[in-house]
Design an enzyme around this catalytic site. Structure first.
Site, mmCIF file in Angstrom:
data_model
loop_
_atom_site.group_PDB
_atom_site.id
_atom_site.type_symbol
_atom_site.label_atom_id
_atom_site.label_comp_id
_atom_site.label_asym_id
_atom_site.label_seq_id
_atom_site.Cartn_x
_atom_site.Cartn_y
_atom_site.Cartn_z
ATOM 1 N N HIS A 1 44.280 17.741 41.166
ATOM 2 C CA HIS A 1 43.248 18.499 40.465
ATOM 3 C C HIS A 1 43.642 18.550 38.990
ATOM 4 O O HIS A 1 44.819 18.509 38.645
ATOM 5 C CB HIS A 1 43.194 19.908 41.061
ATOM 6 C CG HIS A 1 42.057 20.751 40.610
ATOM 7 N ND1 HIS A 1 42.053 21.382 39.382
ATOM 8 C CD2 HIS A 1 40.889 21.097 41.222
ATOM 9 C CE1 HIS A 1 40.935 22.079 39.264
ATOM 10 N NE2 HIS A 1 40.201 21.928 40.354
ATOM 11 N N ASP B 1 51.162 22.477 44.826
ATOM 12 C CA ASP B 1 49.882 23.157 44.667
ATOM 13 C C ASP B 1 49.287 23.327 46.068
ATOM 14 O O ASP B 1 48.813 22.368 46.678
ATOM 15 C CB ASP B 1 48.961 22.318 43.779
ATOM 16 C CG ASP B 1 47.561 22.901 43.662
ATOM 17 O OD1 ASP B 1 47.300 23.973 44.259
ATOM 18 O OD2 ASP B 1 46.715 22.271 42.997
ATOM 19 N N GLN C 1 44.609 24.304 48.299
ATOM 20 C CA GLN C 1 43.717 23.800 49.339
ATOM 21 C C GLN C 1 44.368 23.772 50.720
ATOM 22 O O GLN C 1 43.760 23.281 51.675
ATOM 23 C CB GLN C 1 43.247 22.387 48.977
ATOM 24 C CG GLN C 1 42.388 22.324 47.738
ATOM 25 C CD GLN C 1 41.026 22.967 47.935
ATOM 26 O OE1 GLN C 1 40.535 23.094 49.047
ATOM 27 N NE2 GLN C 1 40.408 23.388 46.840
ATOM 28 N N LYS D 1 40.363 31.220 47.532
ATOM 29 C CA LYS D 1 40.228 30.124 48.495
ATOM 30 C C LYS D 1 40.753 30.502 49.881
ATOM 31 O O LYS D 1 40.615 29.736 50.833
ATOM 32 C CB LYS D 1 40.931 28.869 47.969
ATOM 33 C CG LYS D 1 40.275 28.294 46.715
ATOM 34 C CD LYS D 1 40.939 27.011 46.277
ATOM 35 C CE LYS D 1 40.444 26.558 44.908
ATOM 36 N NZ LYS D 1 39.043 26.105 44.919
ATOM 37 N N CYS E 1 36.747 18.095 39.759
ATOM 38 C CA CYS E 1 37.919 18.260 38.878
ATOM 39 C C CYS E 1 39.040 17.296 39.253
ATOM 40 O O CYS E 1 40.227 17.626 39.139
ATOM 41 C CB CYS E 1 38.425 19.705 38.889
ATOM 42 S SG CYS E 1 37.293 20.871 38.117
#
Length: 408
Positions: free
Chosen positions: A123, A200, A203, A226, A364
């Site tokens: 991202h 990261d 997600q 999220k 993104c």
């Protein structure tokens, strides 16, 4: 335990809304998830009954809010199995968490001629902060590529790492392709060469069980919105010894121990990195969201979402002219696709008229789109409150759009 879908859906009032006169089918969960009543009720409770600035007050309301904030920190600690609660830093989201590490770790450990590695799957929020620190420090940004299935080419990582490599920043799951990356292997390869790793997890934390001690990861970031929590709240996990070595990123109240015009000394963890009035009520809401997820069970959520992914993949692939981008052997519940002859914006807008919410564009991740030579995709992303019947609605909606464009 199995997912009681009817009971769960009652926790999310927005799923009962009509969009353009049609029942809402919400397939934009990778952008943000909907919020259960339990989270919203917790926010209302604290705003109406206990709201007061935290840490510095001696009165009841301040103590109550302070306890709620610190309890939320412990909830996060236990959820990701951090060794200490002070290794959990509250931020505004995953983006701020990456920027904090890029700036603070970068100031302390990155020098001219050093290297940072990111992946081609990232991202923008896990690319641009590293570009900025590399420009400032005259360091080099290197990229680990992925293949046409959307899988990172891990066999190239050894050659990318040199004695000047300081950190590798990579996502656990790709937001645009759904690829589940082999982060354990990446961490092992990096640590064998004394390189730090940031993961990261924006997600992944809502889909997969994460144990930071078992992974031995140096930094991990995610966003509250999220994982069914409020917007504007996120988490940075960092190993205690690293966070202690890193300088503060922002200055202000609470992150200090003592201030004079001659010198300022800094507070202990985690407050060294939490300048100013924190977003304490949304932190409490994040805690409520994590408790909601844990009550259902992250493994139950993962299993059900994998069912949805398999069902949706088979249905959509039966449509002539439809191509799915991201066909990794290990994926989470994200399908990015294009139908030949139909622009992704047209597909998204027409599906919206049928009450079906999908995301369109680059998500993104412009380097991902450049890899495939496309301008964007339609992305359908599923949550545990979605159903196979809703996937049928998506399938039928795509067929209607194809008929409008005379695509057979």
């Amino acid at each position: 335990m199995t997912i009681d879908i009817n009971k769960i859906r009652k926790d999310f009032p927005i799923l009962e809304e009509l969009i353009h006169g049609k029942p809402l089918v919400y397939f934009d969960n990778a952008a943000t998830t909907q919020k259960p009543r339990q989270v919203v009720d917790k926010l209302v409770e604290y705003y109406y009954r206990y709201n007061s600035n935290i840490h510095r007050g001696v009165h009841y309301l301040s103590n109550k809010s302070t306890d709620g904030n610190e309890n939320a920190r412990v909830i996060v600690q236990n959820f990701i199995n951090a060794k200490h609660s002070h290794e959990v830093i509250f931020t505004s989201g995953a983006t701020e968490s990456v920027n904090l590490v890029a700036n603070s770790f970068g100031d302390r450990f990155i020098s001219e001629g050093d290297e940072v590695i990111v992946s081609e799957l990232e991202h923008h929020s896990n690319i641009v902060p590293w570009q900025l620190i590399c420009e400032r420090k005259k360091a080099t940004l290197k990229v680990l590529p992925f293949n046409d299935r959307g899988e990172l080419m891990i066999d190239q990582l050894d050659d990318l790492i040199t004695d000047r490599t300081k950190i590798i920043a990579v996502n656990h799951i790709s937001n645009s392709l759904g690829t589940i990356n082999p982060i354990r292997k990446i961490i092992e390869i990096a640590h064998a060469k004394n390189v730090r790793v940031l993961i990261d997890a924006a997600q992944s934390v809502q889909h997969k069980k994460i144990d930071v001690q078992d992974l031995n990861v140096d930094f991990l970031v995610f966003s509250g919105h999220k994982i069914y929590g409020p917007t504007g709240i996120g988490v940075l996990y960092g190993k205690e010894e690293l966070l202690n070595e890193m300088p503060p990123w922002k200055g202000g109240g609470e992150m200090i121990q003592e201030v004079t015009f001659e010198k300022t000394t800094y507070n202990e963890l985690p407050y060294k990195f939490e300048a100013g009035t924190p977003n304490y009520i949304d932190a409490i809401g994040l805690g409520a969201a994590i408790e909601y997820v844990e009550n259902i069970g992250i493994h139950n959520i993962d299993a059900y979402e994998q069912e949805l992914l398999k069902y949706a993949t088979e249905k959509l692939l039966s449509i002539d002219g439809l191509r799915i981008y991201g066909t990794a052997a290990k994926k989470t519940s994200v399908i990015s696709f294009l139908v030949e002859g139909i622009h992704f914006y047209d597909m998204g807008m027409l599906l919206d008229q049928m009450g079906i919410a999908v995301r369109t564009g680059t998500h993104c991740t412009e380097p991902v789109m450049q890899h495939f030579g496309i301008d964007g995709t339609v992305r359908a992303s599923f949550s545990f409150y979605n159903t196979k019947e809703e996937i049928d609605s998506l399938y039928n909606g795509i067929l209607k759009v194809c008929k409008m464009f005379a695509v057979k």
